[in-house]
Design an enzyme around this catalytic site. Structure first.
Site, PDB file in Angstrom:
ATOM      1  N   LYS A  44     -12.392  -1.790   6.463  1.00  0.00           N
ATOM      2  CA  LYS A  44     -11.671  -2.796   7.250  1.00  0.00           C
ATOM      3  C   LYS A  44     -12.075  -2.743   8.724  1.00  0.00           C
ATOM      4  O   LYS A  44     -12.528  -3.721   9.273  1.00  0.00           O
ATOM      5  CB  LYS A  44     -10.161  -2.632   7.109  1.00  0.00           C
ATOM      6  CG  LYS A  44      -9.602  -3.316   5.861  1.00  0.00           C
ATOM      7  CD  LYS A  44      -9.315  -2.386   4.769  1.00  0.00           C
ATOM      8  CE  LYS A  44      -8.810  -3.062   3.502  1.00  0.00           C
ATOM      9  NZ  LYS A  44      -8.147  -2.093   2.646  1.00  0.00           N
TER      10      LYS A  44
ATOM     11  N   TRP B  42       0.813  -1.222   0.000  1.00  0.00           N
ATOM     12  CA  TRP B  42       0.000   0.000   0.000  1.00  0.00           C
ATOM     13  C   TRP B  42       0.840   1.264   0.000  1.00  0.00           C
ATOM     14  O   TRP B  42       0.530   2.230  -0.703  1.00  0.00           O
ATOM     15  CB  TRP B  42      -1.001  -0.003   1.158  1.00  0.00           C
ATOM     16  CG  TRP B  42      -2.057  -1.043   0.971  1.00  0.00           C
ATOM     17  CD1 TRP B  42      -2.269  -2.146   1.743  1.00  0.00           C
ATOM     18  CD2 TRP B  42      -3.043  -1.110  -0.084  1.00  0.00           C
ATOM     19  NE1 TRP B  42      -3.319  -2.886   1.235  1.00  0.00           N
ATOM     20  CE2 TRP B  42      -3.808  -2.275   0.128  1.00  0.00           C
ATOM     21  CE3 TRP B  42      -3.345  -0.296  -1.180  1.00  0.00           C
ATOM     22  CZ2 TRP B  42      -4.856  -2.642  -0.721  1.00  0.00           C
ATOM     23  CZ3 TRP B  42      -4.390  -0.662  -2.024  1.00  0.00           C
ATOM     24  CH2 TRP B  42      -5.135  -1.823  -1.785  1.00  0.00           C
TER      25      TRP B  42
ATOM     26  N   ASP C 275      -1.625   6.445   6.502  1.00  0.00           N
ATOM     27  CA  ASP C 275      -2.724   5.615   6.010  1.00  0.00           C
ATOM     28  C   ASP C 275      -3.041   4.608   7.112  1.00  0.00           C
ATOM     29  O   ASP C 275      -2.254   3.708   7.384  1.00  0.00           O
ATOM     30  CB  ASP C 275      -2.276   4.902   4.723  1.00  0.00           C
ATOM     31  CG  ASP C 275      -3.329   3.925   4.183  1.00  0.00           C
ATOM     32  OD1 ASP C 275      -4.369   3.730   4.832  1.00  0.00           O
ATOM     33  OD2 ASP C 275      -3.078   3.352   3.096  1.00  0.00           O
TER      34      ASP C 275
HETATM   35  C1  LIG Z   1      -7.475  -1.575   1.610  1.00  0.00           C
HETATM   36  C2  LIG Z   1      -6.408  -0.570   1.764  1.00  0.00           C
HETATM   37  C3  LIG Z   1      -6.257   0.509   0.871  1.00  0.00           C
HETATM   38  C4  LIG Z   1      -7.149   0.685  -0.340  1.00  0.00           C
HETATM   39  O1  LIG Z   1      -8.422   1.016   0.050  1.00  0.00           O
HETATM   40  P1  LIG Z   1      -9.575   1.320  -1.013  1.00  0.00           P
HETATM   41  O2  LIG Z   1     -10.661   1.850  -0.133  1.00  0.00           O
HETATM   42  O3  LIG Z   1      -9.913   0.032  -1.678  1.00  0.00           O
HETATM   43  O4  LIG Z   1      -9.063   2.344  -1.972  1.00  0.00           O
HETATM   44  C5  LIG Z   1      -5.256   1.416   1.116  1.00  0.00           C
HETATM   45  N1  LIG Z   1      -4.428   1.294   2.159  1.00  0.00           N
HETATM   46  C6  LIG Z   1      -4.528   0.260   3.025  1.00  0.00           C
HETATM   47  C7  LIG Z   1      -3.593   0.170   4.180  1.00  0.00           C
HETATM   48  C8  LIG Z   1      -5.518  -0.697   2.859  1.00  0.00           C
HETATM   49  O5  LIG Z   1      -5.632  -1.726   3.717  1.00  0.00           O
END
Ligand SMILES: *Cc1c(COP(=O)(O)O)cnc(C)c1O
Length: 333
Positions: A162, A70, A138
């Protein structure tokens, strides 16, 4: 009328979104000089929005700590809008979090991914950066699983799907002095200032996802807040890693102990025996334990232990892992 039928401009929805914001502010003790935004486009959209909002022009630089898939994607996207320094030399996705970072003094911000969902690498605390540096995180996959000192950050963001609620909404917590400085070419939908000025109601927001997020925030508060999820996360992850580490190599986790994620536990069986791993997944499914396959880019098994997974579910998984190993290693008659 259900939430899906309400106008996002009406007082009913206004109440729902403000209440969701209030609960999140309580959960994370968000200081008043931070704005909370509810946006669309997923966390991936922020990969572009962050450089567009924080880099004054295409010549400006940002530092990226790359620890997995990511942060690698985020760094690649930022390169389109400015210069990117990867400050932990090894970009293989398994770089050591303990290593000293080669931060550049002129960087507009330092970016990292608090939990690499695919590789199972998590920062136990934020990386050490100078107090006046803008830190961007993030937190898509570990938000609300531990307390965070929001005041240390310029921006914290994460997709909801998540650890918060259903897909469709991305939470952004942004320090207000960073707003209003987007590059001239920044699309209006990516300009955080526009969303902040309009209380996340610049255009139609994902109303249903915001409603669900608000309910989850209330639930999280009632369960004991992030301190309680911190305690449960340690307990849950601890019990899975303990089975892996005491399996004499039957199960192995590719991540060094000091970098292991409490949210996503990736592991292999007999060093990556595809047949055995398939068998494990099928047997788990028979016991109603679903979605245990590792991400398609890495394979293997991955146990995601988000806040919605309770301690009892992890006890079942752990019991199954022990049984599976015992059955496979039983002497043949
Ligand atoms: C799932 C995830 C993303 C991407 O998320 P989307 O909502 O599908 O764009 C980005 N960063 C992390 C750490 C993730 O787990």
């Amino acid at each position: 009328m259900s939430v899906m039928e309400l106008s996002h401009r009406g007082p009913e929805f206004e109440g729902i979104i403000r209440e969701a914001e209030k609960s999140l502010r309580t959960l994370l003790a968000i200081p008043p000089n931070y704005r909370v935004l509810f946006l669309q486009g997923g966390a991936t959209t922020l990969f572009s929005a962050i450089p567009l909002n924080l880099l004054p022009n295409a010549e400006a630089c940002a530092d990226y700590i790359v620890t997995g898939a990511w942060s690698q994607k985020a760094a690649a996207e930022a390169k389109k809008y400015g210069c990117v320094n990867v400050v932990n030399a090894d970009a293989s996705g398994m770089s050591d979090l303990g290593k000293e970072l080669q931060l550049s003094p002129q960087a507009s911000y330092v970016y990292y991914c608090a939990n690499e969902t695919i590789h199972g690498v998590e920062f136990a605390q934020p990386p050490a950066v100078p107090a006046d540096q803008v830190l961007v995180a993030d937190m898509s996959s570990n938000i609300l699983s531990r307390p965070v000192d929001v005041a240390k950050f310029g921006i914290i963001y994460g997709g909801a799907q998540k650890n918060i609620g259903c897909s469709g909404v991305t939470i952004v917590i942004v320090r207000d002095d960073l707003l209003g400085k987007a590059q001239a070419s920044c699309p209006e939908m990516l300009d955080l200032f526009i969303h902040a000025k309009n209380g996340s109601l610049y255009n139609t927001p994902p109303t249903w996802s915001i409603y669900i997020a608000g309910l989850v925030f209330k639930w999280a508060l009632a369960e004991g807040g992030v301190e309680e999820f911190d305690r449960r996360s340690a307990l849950k992850a601890g019990s899975v890693y303990s089975v892996i580490d005491s399996s004499a190599g039957f199960y192995t986790c590719p991540v060094p102990v000091h970098m292991r994620s409490r949210m996503n536990v990736p592991f292999r069986i007999q060093g990556g025996d595809a047949k055995l791993e398939k068998e494990f997944l099928a047997a788990a499914e028979k016991r109603h334990m679903l979605q245990l396959a590792g991400h398609r880019s890495v394979g293997g098994i991955r146990a995601s232990l988000y806040n919605a997974v309770d301690v009892g579910m992890v006890e079942q998984l752990v019991a199954f892992m022990k049984e599976f190993q015992a059955a496979k290693q039983a002497p043949q008659a």
